[in-house]
Write an enzyme that holds these catalytic residues in place. Sequence first.
Site, mmCIF file in Angstrom:
data_model
loop_
_atom_site.group_PDB
_atom_site.id
_atom_site.type_symbol
_atom_site.label_atom_id
_atom_site.label_comp_id
_atom_site.label_asym_id
_atom_site.label_seq_id
_atom_site.Cartn_x
_atom_site.Cartn_y
_atom_site.Cartn_z
ATOM 1 C CG ASP A 1 24.348 37.605 43.054
ATOM 2 O OD1 ASP A 1 24.683 37.659 41.861
ATOM 3 O OD2 ASP A 1 25.154 37.473 43.992
ATOM 4 N NE ARG B 1 27.038 34.808 35.925
ATOM 5 C CZ ARG B 1 27.599 35.848 36.548
ATOM 6 N NH1 ARG B 1 27.040 36.330 37.665
ATOM 7 N NH2 ARG B 1 28.681 36.394 36.086
ATOM 8 C CB SER C 1 26.515 39.268 39.933
ATOM 9 O OG SER C 1 26.972 38.622 41.092
ATOM 10 C CE LYS D 1 27.218 40.018 44.805
ATOM 11 N NZ LYS D 1 28.153 38.898 44.596
ATOM 12 C CG HIS E 1 32.875 45.606 43.972
ATOM 13 N ND1 HIS E 1 32.634 44.509 44.756
ATOM 14 C CD2 HIS E 1 33.167 45.124 42.735
ATOM 15 C CE1 HIS E 1 32.766 43.414 44.029
ATOM 16 N NE2 HIS E 1 33.086 43.758 42.806
#
Lengths: 444, 444
Positions: free
Chosen positions: A161, A168, A183, A187, A82
């Site tokens: 989320d 948000r 968040s 995931k 990520h």
Amino acid sequence: VDAVEIIRAKRDAAPLTPEQIDYFIAGVTSGAIPDYQTTALLMAIRLRGMDARETAALTDAMVRSGVRVDLSSFRSIPVDKHSTGGVGDKTSLILAPLAAACGAIVPMMSGRALGHTGGTLDKLEAIPGFRTRLTLDEFRASLETIGCALIGQTDEVAPADRTLYALRDVTATIDSIPLISASIMSKKIAEGIGALVLDVKCGSGAFMKDEPSARRLAESLVGIGRHAGLRMHACITRMDAPLGRMVGNSHEVVESIETLKGSGPRDLEDLSVLLAARMLELSEAGAPARADQSASRAAYEARVRDALRSGSALEKLRQIIERQGGDPRVVDDYALLPQAPHRAEIRAARAGYVTRLDAGSIGEATMALGAGRATADDPIDPAVGCRIVAGIGDRVREGDPVLEVSYSDAARFERARGVYEAAIAIGDAAPPPVSLVIEEIGDR
Amino acid sequence: VDAVEIIRAKRDAAPLTPEQIDYFIAGVTSGAIPDYQTTALLMAIRLRGMDARETAALTDAMVRSGVRVDLSSFRSIPVDKHSTGGVGDKTSLILAPLAAACGAIVPMMSGRALGHTGGTLDKLEAIPGFRTRLTLDEFRASLETIGCALIGQTDEVAPADRTLYALRDVTATIDSIPLISASIMSKKIAEGIGALVLDVKCGSGAFMKDEPSARRLAESLVGIGRHAGLRMHACITRMDAPLGRMVGNSHEVVESIETLKGSGPRDLEDLSVLLAARMLELSEAGAPARADQSASRAAYEARVRDALRSGSALEKLRQIIERQGGDPRVVDDYALLPQAPHRAEIRAARAGYVTRLDAGSIGEATMALGAGRATADDPIDPAVGCRIVAGIGDRVREGDPVLEVSYSDAARFERARGVYEAAIAIGDAAPPPVSLVIEEIGDR
């Protein structure tokens, strides 16, 4: 337990209990807690913070708001990467086939562009026909067949989320390390991985502008992952200039393919090899003891470079594209990708050396052309983008092209032009080279 | 201007501009700004605060969200009193007729009970037939005819306040001095007054528990009022024990009538006379110079005491009740008020002097009987309440009654009993007498 009590506790800077967090996330997921209470709590969290224990509990509750994919039947540990997002950061398109070509199982759920940073899904969708919406069954079947799948977040994964992120976005509560961490990690944990390599970007083109905040985010993410039983490794890398030479969706697909062909820019190739090697290292059980780490790492990097050189990683990309409905001929014929009708050059205002190509400005200008979105509903123009003709340290004469911009709409280009120009600095001497990797925080 | 920008600014502790505040309140009023953005801003205001300029602008925007009643045609300056709420605080029922009997114009818009503090509207509605919902035309006609009207907030007055208050109630954002101040003052300014006397309560039975916070609230309210061109006077008064001897809606109506008959408890009569005198002082133009203030104040207090002694204030209450649809015979026959079916005594656990009758606990216990409401939709039982038999400083023998509780539901009384008992302290000596008024903050 009661929503007002929970809001009051966080308002008063008290740590929330796992029960309070569970109650809240269950209420957000079911709709029992109205949005106006959720946003009050989000603002209280933004201003009061959350400790590591709360953040882990929040992540866990968000994972449990949906399905957690079970990939435990695979022989090696499924591993993902990520990136916290940068300008020109197309490493996912390179890494996923690269690690899979080396035998890793790579279940990669990615996001879309928001703000000036690109999104892997938008890049993939520049490939004609490419489907990023697979069912979880298709996702698993791809992993079994070719070891890799590149998809978007499905509705079953971490639904809390999605609700929280949308709220948000409209309440100025995006930039909270605990909320960002929960968040991202909810995931990733839900997609079924057992190991995760993080690329935490730091600099003008990244969400985290300075090293201390990038380090805090990296540590928060690593802590949550470990708490959930994942093997974790984080690289903090510079994002002051774009990564590679291409920015924009079809531009970045081209550069990714070039890199898999062995003709990519050096910074992009090196970072891709490093991250893919760390993915392999985490995914293979029974790794060597710490004393052998550097030899072991060199061996992983060599394996990854072999996969690049042999063409097996490029072949893996072809398989991925074909399997997900895309036209695999793009690998050989870039003209099949969307092409913008117009081109213009941004030229050097003086002679000298390029000392700065500000990632934030180039990201914003390219977004203004239509490559990104300011709000979640904006359409994307996959064809627009820019190519760095003269990179940092390159010598230029006055009037030499520094950037080549591809655009569809002249008015949009005119608005972007000044931002591109302001992104460029030229000095009398080439700046000293800097290492892209600032720090690694890892399990081994 | 954009809602997210405004939220972000306050999140980052920046002062909001009047334009930002106007945009926000207009959006809250029209519904263009969704509740989930409103509550995020409310939490940011709760945690970051607002300065005096912002609070004045917020109040002003809330006044402009609805109608501002024009009472400028009256000869004297219309004057109201506002109490921040306490236990046994029924001064409005006494003051309004008292000041009106002295010639003042008293347009009094009041609120309902919430939590353990009473609400003037609930007390008035204990009087059979009494209507607190008048139209603005009826309101004005009452002022012209009898100089006084006691009503609830109409839909036309400060509608933004109703929306904000309802959202604050469910998001733990009630206790913010700027938000409290703007809520109170917007309604008062909109009702058309030119002068306001504040009774800011301080102690266990009040919203503000200590003197510094009571002073901050008083100064905030006075500042806003002056900014809006009102003459302002604030008294900070003790609320550690109930005011007077009666707590509960019909109980307090009885004690108010007794006070207007000259037979009320000393603390309640003295405070009512003081506040009424300050109302007269503010409402009459061309007041004497500061040097003569104490003589002038004594003269106003003497006029108020005359109105009490002469029976003209009691007569004014009768007029008010009659005009607003109530049964004026209650003034002479308390049996016409709702009566609770059961009575019980809370007795002294030991011999000695009553040293404490904790207002907060007595308020909570009486609320638990049904005199108040925990949430805005709870029904009120006007008959229940308690009477202080032995006040602070009174000598008691073991087993002597200290409180006499009137209740409708035995289970509720059983829950309240321990709270009543815990409210009482008995010591070996009478405590020294304390002045009810801690401080006055005034225009003159």
